[in-house]
Scaffold this motif. Structure first.
Motif, PDB file in Angstrom:
ATOM      1  N   LEU A   1       0.841  -1.204   0.000  1.00 26.57           N
ATOM      2  CA  LEU A   1       0.000   0.000   0.000  1.00 26.57           C
ATOM      3  C   LEU A   1       0.872   1.247   0.000  1.00 26.57           C
ATOM      4  N   ASP A   2       1.925   1.208   0.815  1.00 27.88           N
ATOM      5  CA  ASP A   2       2.829   2.348   0.882  1.00 27.88           C
ATOM      6  C   ASP A   2       3.460   2.630  -0.484  1.00 27.88           C
ATOM      7  N   ALA A   3       3.840   1.580  -1.189  1.00 27.92           N
ATOM      8  CA  ALA A   3       4.446   1.765  -2.516  1.00 27.92           C
ATOM      9  C   ALA A   3       3.475   2.493  -3.450  1.00 27.92           C
ATOM     10  N   GLU A   4       2.204   2.111  -3.417  1.00 27.56           N
ATOM     11  CA  GLU A   4       1.232   2.782  -4.284  1.00 27.56           C
ATOM     12  C   GLU A   4       0.967   4.221  -3.822  1.00 27.56           C
ATOM     13  N   ARG A   5       0.918   4.392  -2.524  1.00 28.19           N
ATOM     14  CA  ARG A   5       0.691   5.748  -2.004  1.00 28.19           C
ATOM     15  C   ARG A   5       1.865   6.669  -2.344  1.00 28.19           C
ATOM     16  N   ARG A   6       3.085   6.161  -2.177  1.00 28.77           N
ATOM     17  CA  ARG A   6       4.269   6.998  -2.467  1.00 28.77           C
ATOM     18  C   ARG A   6       4.378   7.297  -3.952  1.00 28.77           C
TER      19      ARG A   6
ATOM     20  N   LEU B   1       1.890  10.071  -4.061  1.00 27.36           N
ATOM     21  CA  LEU B   1       2.305  11.209  -3.238  1.00 27.36           C
ATOM     22  C   LEU B   1       3.662  10.904  -2.609  1.00 27.36           C
ATOM     23  N   PRO B   2       4.751  11.430  -3.173  1.00 26.40           N
ATOM     24  CA  PRO B   2       6.078  11.196  -2.582  1.00 26.40           C
ATOM     25  C   PRO B   2       6.126  11.671  -1.131  1.00 26.40           C
ATOM     26  N   ALA B   3       6.914  10.983  -0.325  1.00 23.76           N
ATOM     27  CA  ALA B   3       6.982  11.286   1.106  1.00 23.76           C
ATOM     28  C   ALA B   3       7.305  12.758   1.344  1.00 23.76           C
ATOM     29  N   ALA B   4       8.127  13.340   0.472  1.00 22.52           N
ATOM     30  CA  ALA B   4       8.531  14.736   0.651  1.00 22.52           C
ATOM     31  C   ALA B   4       7.342  15.694   0.531  1.00 22.52           C
ATOM     32  N   GLN B   5       6.229  15.205  -0.058  1.00 24.97           N
ATOM     33  CA  GLN B   5       5.075  16.092  -0.241  1.00 24.97           C
ATOM     34  C   GLN B   5       3.960  15.857   0.771  1.00 24.97           C
TER      35      GLN B   5
ATOM     36  N   LEU C   1      -2.162  10.503   5.590  1.00 29.41           N
ATOM     37  CA  LEU C   1      -1.849  11.853   6.078  1.00 29.41           C
ATOM     38  C   LEU C   1      -2.033  11.967   7.588  1.00 29.41           C
ATOM     39  N   ASN C   2      -2.456  10.881   8.241  1.00 29.07           N
ATOM     40  CA  ASN C   2      -2.776  10.949   9.666  1.00 29.07           C
ATOM     41  C   ASN C   2      -1.705  10.353  10.580  1.00 29.07           C
ATOM     42  N   ALA C   3      -0.570   9.991  10.011  1.00 33.87           N
ATOM     43  CA  ALA C   3       0.544   9.522  10.843  1.00 33.87           C
ATOM     44  C   ALA C   3       1.794  10.147  10.244  1.00 33.87           C
ATOM     45  N   PRO C   4       2.761  10.513  11.088  1.00 33.06           N
ATOM     46  CA  PRO C   4       3.915  11.277  10.592  1.00 33.06           C
ATOM     47  C   PRO C   4       4.616  10.650   9.393  1.00 33.06           C
ATOM     48  N   ARG C   5       4.667   9.317   9.318  1.00 39.49           N
ATOM     49  CA  ARG C   5       5.396   8.716   8.201  1.00 39.49           C
ATOM     50  C   ARG C   5       4.496   7.870   7.299  1.00 39.49           C
ATOM     51  N   GLY C   6       3.230   8.207   7.214  1.00 34.95           N
ATOM     52  CA  GLY C   6       2.359   7.570   6.224  1.00 34.95           C
ATOM     53  C   GLY C   6       1.702   6.280   6.686  1.00 34.95           C
ATOM     54  N   VAL C   7       1.236   5.492   5.714  1.00 36.65           N
ATOM     55  CA  VAL C   7       0.366   4.347   6.001  1.00 36.65           C
ATOM     56  C   VAL C   7       1.007   3.261   6.865  1.00 36.65           C
TER      57      VAL C   7
ATOM     58  N   ARG D   1       1.093   0.624  12.151  1.00 34.03           N
ATOM     59  CA  ARG D   1       1.779   0.231  13.374  1.00 34.03           C
ATOM     60  C   ARG D   1       1.022   0.779  14.585  1.00 34.03           C
ATOM     61  N   ARG D   2       0.494   2.017  14.463  1.00 35.75           N
ATOM     62  CA  ARG D   2      -0.188   2.652  15.588  1.00 35.75           C
ATOM     63  C   ARG D   2      -1.609   2.113  15.797  1.00 35.75           C
ATOM     64  N   TYR D   3      -2.369   1.973  14.703  1.00 35.66           N
ATOM     65  CA  TYR D   3      -3.801   1.692  14.856  1.00 35.66           C
ATOM     66  C   TYR D   3      -4.236   0.317  14.356  1.00 35.66           C
ATOM     67  N   GLY D   4      -3.382  -0.347  13.548  1.00 36.06           N
ATOM     68  CA  GLY D   4      -3.742  -1.651  13.016  1.00 36.06           C
ATOM     69  C   GLY D   4      -4.194  -2.642  14.091  1.00 36.06           C
TER      70      GLY D   4
END
Lengths: 311, 311
Positions: A274-279, A282-286, B236-242, B247-250
């Motif tokens: 999921l993270d790969a598709e999200r990044r 939306l790149p992490a820098a954004q 967008l709801n956790a500092p480093r993404g999904v 890790r926090r809410y799963g």
């Protein structure tokens, strides 16, 4: 209103609550044990209030800020408040200690409400002399844009305390709901979790991309849900209301429910994909830029809803 | 665009699809076996188009209507179309017969798309000479206000047909998603069902009133979901993404998932109680009026979103 409110903790949630109360005209004492955090909070608050004023959601930001007193001494901060919004760390032991200090600092009738999203208030208030004035008032972040507040009494909380809390939330333009008994995740996160669990399974099993799943909600389900709830939605979606709807679609939903579950949709593998598709979207820098966009969109949506009135 | 579209069935969904295509400039042949239904459809369409024009969502209603030809003869109606949107009864045998008639009336490359919400297209197209041009294009009601369309190929559908369908939907301002394999309920209703199942259980077990559950979504979850999906929301709801969010809410969501399920939240008792609360909020005599309100709110929301642009 004669109410004065104490906010414990000047982090993200504490500052947001300070805005909620102060913009409604309520004097706020914003307490933090850390003087540096207090100084930073003043700057952050000025910034947030300017944003809200720019969106037309509040009038004079300086006037709102002037209602917030910054306090590093708990006893002094809480001397004259009749409602405390506790925004301390999400840690049982830390909360148990804070509540002992709070009880020593406030009148016996002052309401002690916790912002906790995950710990039943009974677990950190059962050792107090007056647990009957304690409960949860769980906000959505940020509460000055998203009005829902989950009010959750413990078995000890009196009805009068619940009522006073619901009325206070309405008076400061929040939308409180009553969660009648303590339940893990309260209502909002249980609903969110149920949808996310199914979303992750559909993504994991290759039925849909992450972007298309998001489109399904933002261009489909989410439109009506932003001004009606799910029950009103289905009530209006069958000629004779909810019972009629249940007869038509209940068997499908029940079947879907039954064939799922058991496995863990939150496994590391799934999240990594999921993270790969999200990044890719939306790149992490954004991320930070997109969070600012989200807040602007929320402000615009709230302004749109206000313009339509409360129907 | 050179496309001409045939719409089979002049009921609620068929009429709504006719609006979607005609407002985008596409010539429409609206077919129904029942001449009276066709006459009624013309009046209903005029009414809907006037409403849309009043909300500023379309320009000249008469011009849109002039693009729709009303046809009671299937062969004549479908002679020159390259895409058919089938809106027949939700009945497997009826659909199997309609598709045989359709195949006889159209060119071998004409796409045959079904509006079905509940039947996999493979079940009513596997007997055709050219099943490779058949698929589902499932709308949300009404599609001229809610843009999501679920495009669902069968195992026989070619990629070119899927692509042409997705592009056509985008060209007429819908928001298509690709459901990669047939699955009961597709994506939207599976997500809606997952949330409704949990909503009904929380209501049934007395944690929350129907009105407060609706407030939880309309004043909480639904706001962000109306312009972001659930994955972008948690990203967008956790500092480093999904991954960070998981890790926090799963664990919480997984626990909620595990402790539920098995029982049927759609039992008659539960729905009867829900109906009682809904009828207290909204008497049955006011259902139609509230549906009109919903459509006005939807139109206003869409107009608001358009004014913000597609960001």
């Amino acid at each position: 209103m004669q109410t004065r409110v104490g906010v414990v903790g000047a982090g993200l949630i504490g500052r947001a609550w300070a805005i909620v109360f102060a913009r409604a005209g309520v004097p706020v004492r914003l307490y933090d044990v850390d003087e540096q955090a207090l100084a930073a909070a003043r700057d952050a608050l000025r910034h947030s209030l300017d944003d809200l004023a720019a969106s037309g959601l509040i009038g004079a930001p300086q006037e709102v800020l002037s209602r917030i007193r910054f306090e590093a001494d708990l006893t002094q901060a809480m001397a004259d408040v009749d409602y405390v919004q506790e925004c301390g760390p999400e840690n049982l032991e830390a909360k148990r200690q804070i509540y002992v200090q709070l009880e020593a600092a406030v009148a016996s009738t002052t309401i002690l409400a916790s912002s906790t999203s995950g710990i039943a208030a009974s677990r950190f208030t059962d050792h107090l002399q007056h647990p009957e004035r304690c409960l949860v008032a769980h906000p959505v972040n940020p509460p000055y844009l998203i009005p829902l507040v989950e009010v959750v009494p413990t078995p000890d909380t009196t009805e009068a305390v619940v009522e006073r809390t619901l009325r206070l939330m309405e008076a400061v333009d929040q939308a409180p709901i009553l969660v009648r008994r303590e339940v893990q995740g309260f209502i909002l996160n249980r609903l969110q979790g149920a949808l996310l669990n199914e979303a992750l399974r559909l993504f994991r099993d290759g039925y849909v991309s992450a972007a298309d799943l998001d489109k399904t909600v933002k261009h489909g389900l989410g439109l009506r849900w932003s001004f009606m709830g799910p029950f009103e939605t289905i009530d209006l979606n069958a000629p004779r209301g909810v019972v009629d709807y249940g007869r038509r679609y209940g068997p499908l939903y029940q079947a879907v429910d039954g064939e799922r579950g058991g496995d863990d949709p939150w496994e590391a593998n799934t999240l990594t994909r999921l993270d790969a598709e999200r990044r890719h979207e939306l790149p992490a820098a954004q991320l930070a830029e997109r969070q600012a966009w989200r807040d602007r969109r929320l402000m615009a949506l709230i302004a749109h809803q206000r313009a339509l009135g409360n129907d």
